[in-house]
Design an enzyme around this catalytic site. Sequence first.
Site, PDB file in Angstrom:
ATOM      1  CG  ASP A  33      32.721 -34.719 131.511  1.00 10.20           C
ATOM      2  OD1 ASP A  33      33.335 -34.590 130.424  1.00 10.20           O
ATOM      3  OD2 ASP A  33      32.744 -33.845 132.419  1.00 10.20           O
ATOM      4  CB  ILE A  34      34.654 -34.595 136.548  1.00 13.93           C
ATOM      5  CG1 ILE A  34      34.774 -34.606 138.057  1.00 13.93           C
ATOM      6  CG2 ILE A  34      35.013 -33.252 135.954  1.00 13.93           C
ATOM      7  CD1 ILE A  34      36.204 -34.522 138.546  1.00 13.93           C
ATOM      8  CG  ASN A  91      35.285 -30.109 122.090  1.00 13.27           C
ATOM      9  OD1 ASN A  91      34.480 -29.789 121.216  1.00 13.27           O
ATOM     10  ND2 ASN A  91      34.917 -30.314 123.342  1.00 13.27           N
ATOM     11  CD  GLU A  99      37.444 -27.433 129.331  1.00 15.47           C
ATOM     12  OE1 GLU A  99      37.473 -28.306 130.226  1.00 15.47           O
ATOM     13  OE2 GLU A  99      36.495 -26.661 129.146  1.00 15.47           O
ATOM     14  CB  VAL A 100      41.635 -32.996 128.726  1.00 14.36           C
ATOM     15  CG1 VAL A 100      42.626 -34.069 129.158  1.00 14.36           C
ATOM     16  CG2 VAL A 100      40.888 -32.439 129.939  1.00 14.36           C
ATOM     17  CG  HIS A 104      38.529 -36.183 125.415  1.00 14.88           C
ATOM     18  ND1 HIS A 104      39.710 -35.467 125.413  1.00 14.88           N
ATOM     19  CD2 HIS A 104      37.543 -35.271 125.549  1.00 14.88           C
ATOM     20  CE1 HIS A 104      39.445 -34.184 125.539  1.00 14.88           C
ATOM     21  NE2 HIS A 104      38.133 -34.021 125.616  1.00 14.88           N
ATOM     22  CG  HIS A 106      32.858 -34.936 125.018  1.00 11.51           C
ATOM     23  ND1 HIS A 106      32.788 -34.403 126.296  1.00 11.51           N
ATOM     24  CD2 HIS A 106      33.953 -34.379 124.450  1.00 11.51           C
ATOM     25  CE1 HIS A 106      33.794 -33.570 126.488  1.00 11.51           C
ATOM     26  NE2 HIS A 106      34.518 -33.531 125.380  1.00 11.51           N
TER      27      HIS A 106
HETATM   28  P1  AMP Z   1      37.274 -31.060 126.203  1.00  7.25           P
HETATM   29  O1  AMP Z   1      36.877 -29.627 126.297  1.00  7.25           O
HETATM   30  O2  AMP Z   1      36.671 -31.746 125.022  1.00  7.25           O
HETATM   31  O3  AMP Z   1      38.779 -31.239 126.294  1.00  7.25           O
HETATM   32  O4  AMP Z   1      36.603 -31.781 127.457  1.00  7.25           O
HETATM   33  C1  AMP Z   1      37.282 -32.169 128.614  1.00  7.25           C
HETATM   34  C2  AMP Z   1      36.249 -32.814 129.497  1.00  7.25           C
HETATM   35  O5  AMP Z   1      36.935 -33.484 130.535  1.00  7.25           O
HETATM   36  C3  AMP Z   1      35.292 -31.832 130.179  1.00  7.25           C
HETATM   37  O6  AMP Z   1      33.944 -32.193 129.829  1.00  7.25           O
HETATM   38  C4  AMP Z   1      35.577 -32.017 131.675  1.00  7.25           C
HETATM   39  O7  AMP Z   1      34.414 -31.908 132.473  1.00  7.25           O
HETATM   40  C5  AMP Z   1      36.169 -33.407 131.696  1.00  7.25           C
HETATM   41  N1  AMP Z   1      37.065 -33.700 132.819  1.00  7.25           N
HETATM   42  C6  AMP Z   1      38.110 -32.954 133.260  1.00  7.25           C
HETATM   43  N2  AMP Z   1      38.716 -33.571 134.279  1.00  7.25           N
HETATM   44  C7  AMP Z   1      38.070 -34.740 134.475  1.00  7.25           C
HETATM   45  C8  AMP Z   1      38.230 -35.837 135.371  1.00  7.25           C
HETATM   46  N3  AMP Z   1      39.198 -35.847 136.300  1.00  7.25           N
HETATM   47  N4  AMP Z   1      37.374 -36.874 135.307  1.00  7.25           N
HETATM   48  C9  AMP Z   1      36.373 -36.874 134.379  1.00  7.25           C
HETATM   49  N5  AMP Z   1      36.179 -35.881 133.500  1.00  7.25           N
HETATM   50  C10 AMP Z   1      37.012 -34.820 133.537  1.00  7.25           C
END
Ligand code: AMP
Length: 121
Positions: A33-34, A91, A99-100, A104, A106
């Site tokens: 994770d970034i 999530n 968010e994405v 995924h 975690h």
């Molecule tokens: P979620 O809220 O479960 O969708 O989590 C999205 C996760 O993606 C967050 O923990 C971010 O820090 C992570 N994230 C977003 N962009 C990147 C990226 N380019 N590389 C790695 N992790 C990312």
Amino acid sequence: MAYDDENIFAKILRGEIPCDKVYEDDHALAFNDISPQRPVHVLVIPKGRYVDADDFAANASDAEIAGLFRAVGEVAKKTDVAKDGYRILSNIGAHGHQEVPHFHIHVFGGADTGPMIKRQE
Ligand code: AMP
């Protein structure tokens, strides 16, 4: 929700933006994770186009589902979190604060992950 091919994890899968890879096989990719929230914080994603866990459970093949969870196990092995324990979490949607919009999981570990969720009264 329709899958958005411009989401950041889709771009990572296409190699358009880099990631810090931890593990990869035919079904899954795992990368750090970034913005890590624990010493180990890895994201495990399916290679298929699935918005979230709900979409994945309904529409992924048995092989994709097995592959993703095997990949989580491989990540736990590679990061050596199993001996002290770790947390997996996904999530989903607005209430889940996703968010994405590419499914995924975690993987958090390397330190106490704290209580599961803060109780709301
Ligand atoms: P979620 O809220 O479960 O969708 O989590 C999205 C996760 O993606 C967050 O923990 C971010 O820090 C992570 N994230 C977003 N962009 C990147 C990226 N380019 N590389 C790695 N992790 C990312």
